[in-house]
Design an enzyme around this catalytic site. Structure first.
Site, short mmCIF file in Angstrom:
data_model
loop_
_atom_site.label_atom_id
_atom_site.label_comp_id
_atom_site.label_asym_id
_atom_site.label_seq_id
_atom_site.Cartn_x
_atom_site.Cartn_y
_atom_site.Cartn_z
N CYS A 1 -26.89 -1.91 -16.89
CA CYS A 1 -28.05 -1.44 -17.66
C CYS A 1 -27.93 -1.59 -18.84
CB CYS A 1 -28.14 -0.13 -17.58
SG CYS A 1 -29.81 0.88 -17.43
N CYS B 1 -28.25 -2.96 -9.79
CA CYS B 1 -27.85 -1.18 -10.07
C CYS B 1 -28.57 -0.49 -8.53
CB CYS B 1 -28.60 -1.42 -11.41
SG CYS B 1 -28.65 0.61 -11.97
N CYS C 1 -35.67 4.19 -9.90
CA CYS C 1 -35.10 4.38 -11.15
C CYS C 1 -36.70 4.46 -12.10
CB CYS C 1 -34.60 3.14 -11.50
SG CYS C 1 -34.67 2.68 -13.64
N CYS D 1 -31.05 -5.55 -12.64
CA CYS D 1 -31.35 -4.01 -11.77
C CYS D 1 -31.62 -4.66 -10.58
CB CYS D 1 -33.41 -3.90 -12.28
SG CYS D 1 -33.51 -3.13 -13.62
N GLU E 1 -9.97 6.27 -25.75
CA GLU E 1 -11.44 7.17 -26.05
C GLU E 1 -11.64 6.81 -27.55
OE1 GLU E 1 -14.41 8.01 -24.03
OE2 GLU E 1 -13.35 7.33 -22.25
#
Ligand code: SF4
Length: 361
Positions: free
Chosen positions: A202, A212, A218, A209, A43
């Protein structure tokens, strides 16, 4: 302005989980483990850095520092070469500080709750939540740059996402998605799914899209506002700075200086740096070195987050009166050892041009 009320919350998290299992990223070296040390390391490395760049650094770092205690027992000088070239060096210094703090203050046990993880050096709320979700399955929301993009578009949240009020709205929305989710939600898959959606679907310039899983609800897709969201940050003119650097070579060695542990390139080994060539020549003379034969090399620039540094490099070979005793914080480094030295990226690039056969790249 926000259209949060219009976008559907029910099923949001479950949709992300289903998509992640079918189409998200799998098989990355830090996936498939519940070891908080390995998750934490990934991370931190992934902040501001692409997955493709991180993989090799991650594996090399783990081979040398396989666990928290090994990292805590090492000196900062031993750690920095494993971060050199990855940038944002405060991350490595904080990682090291954090390992020591966990060993000294917490008996080597990594905290389990996101709230406690966020108290450690260099770990913000989103990173703490990601570690707690991946390692312990905690239901804590994340909100990194990629996730902000997904949320601002899906929910139609306008305003600078870095502004306090907008950021709070984003966190509240992320929490509301978790509150609305089923109790059995797979937090690892959900957290990974949000990251994967932001990174691969995205995207900033050309959101995919049609691929997605959130497209149906959305706000940005329905209203063709993908390029208005997230709202751009107010632009600041990037500051320009200049400096001169000296490559002083003598008897197969180059003079390097270690940076103070905080600040730009903290803890890394750098070339002696001056405000300009005049200051460089004056410093040479005061140390008994004739700067006359110094040759100017091709200039290079390096971009930091808040400014751009223009470097004027100079090469001076064999001009020191003798292999003089280095000042504290300086070291004559054999050219053959440069490849294993923690050098900032532009210094490495400069030295690569001069010593191309010594494995610097
Ligand atoms: S539909 Fe398009 S804009 Fe909306 S979240 Fe998906 S990729 Fe982003």
């Amino acid at each position: 302005m926000s259209s949060t009320d219009a976008a559907p919350a029910a099923g949001f998290a479950e949709t992300v989980v289903r998509w992640q299992r079918a189409s998200g990223r799998h098989g990355l070296p830090w996936q498939g483990t519940r070891d908080p040390y390995r998750i934490w390391l990934s991370e931190i490395m992934l902040q501001q850095t692409q997955v493709a760049t991180v993989v090799d650094y991650y594996l090399r770092f783990l081979a040398r520092f396989p666990d928290l205690r090994t990292l805590a027992a090492a000196s900062q000088d031993e750690v920095m070469p494993y971060w050199a070239g990855l940038g944002y060096y405060a991350r490595a210094r904080n990682l090291h500080r954090c390992a020591r703090e966990i060993c000294e203050r917490l008996g080597g046990a990594f905290p389990r709750r996101a709230e406690d993880i966020a108290q450690l050096p260099g770990i913000g709320r989103s990173t703490a939540a990601a570690i707690a979700a991946f390692a312990y399955g905690e239901r804590a929301p994340i909100m990194d740059g990629n996730v902000k993009r997904v949320f601002t578009r899906y929910f139609g949240i306008y305003g600078n996402p870095a502004a306090r009020a907008v950021e709070l709205q984003l966190w509240d929305t992320a929490q509301a998605m978790l509150d609305a989710a089923d109790a059995s939600l797979d937090m690892g898959a959900y957290t990974q799914g949000l990251m994967d959606l932001g990174a691969g679907c995205c995207t900033r310039g050309k959101p995919a899209c049609t691929l997605c899983p959130l497209a149906g609800g959305c706000y940005a897709r329905i209203n063709a506002k993908q390029h208005e969201l997230p709202a751009p940050k107010p632009r600041k003119q990037a500051e320009e700075r200049q400096c001169a650097m000296l490559i002083l070579e003598q008897d197969g060695c180059v003079l390097l200086e270690q940076r103070p542990s905080s600040g730009i390139w903290g803890g890394l080994w750098c070339l002696p740096q001056y405000d300009d060539a005049q200051a460089m020549r004056a410093a040479c003379r005061s140390q008994g070195t004739d700067p006359g034969p110094a040759q100017r090399m091709a200039a290079l620039s390096h971009t930091f987050t808040h400014f751009k540094l223009h470097i004027e490099p100079w090469l001076l070979r064999g001009a020191a009166p003798r292999l003089r005793q280095p000042a504290p914080g300086q070291a004559w480094t054999p050219v053959a050892a440069l490849a294993d030295t923690a050098l900032p990226a532009p210094v490495r690039k400069l030295l690569c041009g001069l010593y191309p056969t010594d494995g610097l790249l």
